[in-house]
Design a protein around this motif. Sequence first.
Motif, mmCIF file in Angstrom:
data_model
loop_
_atom_site.group_PDB
_atom_site.id
_atom_site.type_symbol
_atom_site.label_atom_id
_atom_site.label_comp_id
_atom_site.label_asym_id
_atom_site.label_seq_id
_atom_site.Cartn_x
_atom_site.Cartn_y
_atom_site.Cartn_z
ATOM 1 N N ALA A 186 45.197 23.296 28.535
ATOM 2 C CA ALA A 186 44.413 24.453 28.132
ATOM 3 C C ALA A 186 42.928 24.137 28.220
ATOM 4 N N GLU A 187 42.102 25.151 28.063
ATOM 5 C CA GLU A 187 40.658 24.932 28.057
ATOM 6 C C GLU A 187 40.278 23.981 26.928
ATOM 7 N N SER A 188 39.349 23.079 27.218
ATOM 8 C CA SER A 188 38.852 22.107 26.243
ATOM 9 C C SER A 188 39.986 21.250 25.679
ATOM 10 N N SER A 189 40.843 20.784 26.584
ATOM 11 C CA SER A 189 41.912 19.879 26.149
ATOM 12 C C SER A 189 41.664 18.450 26.629
ATOM 13 N N GLY A 190 40.487 18.215 27.224
ATOM 14 C CA GLY A 190 40.108 16.859 27.592
ATOM 15 C C GLY A 190 40.477 16.410 28.987
ATOM 16 N N LYS A 191 40.809 17.345 29.885
ATOM 17 C CA LYS A 191 41.228 16.950 31.236
ATOM 18 C C LYS A 191 40.120 16.227 31.996
ATOM 19 N N PHE A 288 50.511 15.156 34.389
ATOM 20 C CA PHE A 288 50.254 14.922 32.970
ATOM 21 C C PHE A 288 49.711 16.204 32.348
ATOM 22 N N VAL A 289 50.119 16.467 31.119
ATOM 23 C CA VAL A 289 49.606 17.619 30.375
ATOM 24 C C VAL A 289 48.856 17.104 29.157
ATOM 25 N N CYS A 290 47.612 17.524 29.034
ATOM 26 C CA CYS A 290 46.783 17.107 27.903
ATOM 27 C C CYS A 290 47.055 18.019 26.711
ATOM 28 N N ALA A 291 47.478 17.426 25.609
ATOM 29 C CA ALA A 291 47.740 18.205 24.393
ATOM 30 C C ALA A 291 46.416 18.798 23.871
ATOM 31 N N ARG A 308 43.930 28.505 23.117
ATOM 32 C CA ARG A 308 44.392 27.200 23.607
ATOM 33 C C ARG A 308 45.899 27.026 23.459
ATOM 34 N N SER A 309 46.429 27.398 22.329
ATOM 35 C CA SER A 309 47.861 27.223 22.102
ATOM 36 C C SER A 309 48.672 28.064 23.080
ATOM 37 N N ILE A 315 51.441 26.843 30.408
ATOM 38 C CA ILE A 315 51.490 25.737 31.369
ATOM 39 C C ILE A 315 52.843 25.034 31.285
ATOM 40 N N LEU A 316 53.319 24.800 30.077
ATOM 41 C CA LEU A 316 54.627 24.144 29.921
ATOM 42 C C LEU A 316 55.743 25.018 30.481
#
Length: 346
Positions: A186-191, A288-291, A308-309, A315-316
């Motif tokens: 999601a946006e601002s998830s640290g990718k 990889f998916v960033c939580a 974000r949630s 995405i999942l």
Amino acid sequence: MSHSYSTGLVVGKFWPPHRGHQLLLETAAQVAELVVLVYANPDSPTHPAATRADWLRMLYRGDDGHAGPHIGRTPLRIFALSATADGVPPDAADDTTQREFVRQWLARQGIRIDVVFTSEAYGPGFAEHLGVAHVAVDEARTRVPVSGTRVRNNAAAYAQFLHPLVAAQLGVSPPAPVPRVVFLGAESSGKSTLCAALAEACGTAWVPEYGRTLHEQKNGNLDYDDLLYIARRHAELEDEAAAQARGVLFCDTNAATTALYSYYYFHRCDPALQAMAAVCGQRYAHTFVCAPTVPFEQDGWRGPEALRSFQHGMILMQLDYFGIPFTLVEGTVAERVAQVRAVLAR
């Protein structure tokens, strides 16, 4: 050549467009204007000339998105012809019939050309019939050893000679010189932060999210057609970076996420973008998916934190739908770097 000719002509089936065709077009684009005729008879029932012409327009669309297809400063006028509407002769017709058809079609359209570019032995005679100059481009197929027939017979075997956008329409993905590892979230998830940290730790390259770049360039005013362009341009940037990467290439986002944003913003998705999303399982060695557990940073371009949630869940769901295995990463940047490196080491 440097614009010594005003209008050039390229004629072909482009069934499908491959790197040899791109070499031909990009060489021909030294003229002031390039006319491209796309046709075959019989034509492809699944990817007819109109579709293949659209692929070319997609391949040569620029950042502006509204100036029409072009290569450098050379505009492309791309025409899809058909046996019904234009009287395209059968492929098996003799050379004189084929040449005269093009001559008469150009005359009806009021198009005057100065030079023909071909990669085929028929080129000199074709140009002579039209009364124009001829330029041969890689006729021996030494620079790009492929043909449309070979691709039609086995697209997977010749995927390396296809642009990622075209390859996706055929259900394949070109191989890369190094494995590509993609990070979704999601946006601002640290990718972006994670990609940069991994690239530094592994001494390799990473590819930022091109959608973010174009979004900022257009001050947040993306159009529907921009989403397909974003996916195409991002794939190109990945391929360029892969040539410089060492051992692995880290990629921030992929075409599947771009397709999600197309539905989110415009409630629809271009079939070509859908196809690019569908081959992401082939394109990347690991996903990889960033939580979405890192602190949210509103930089003026993102949606509200409450999304974000929802974005994470979408995405999942999409990964499950495409059957793409993935690894969820959580914690601090250092913890996430360690998690990714451990997975890749296995």
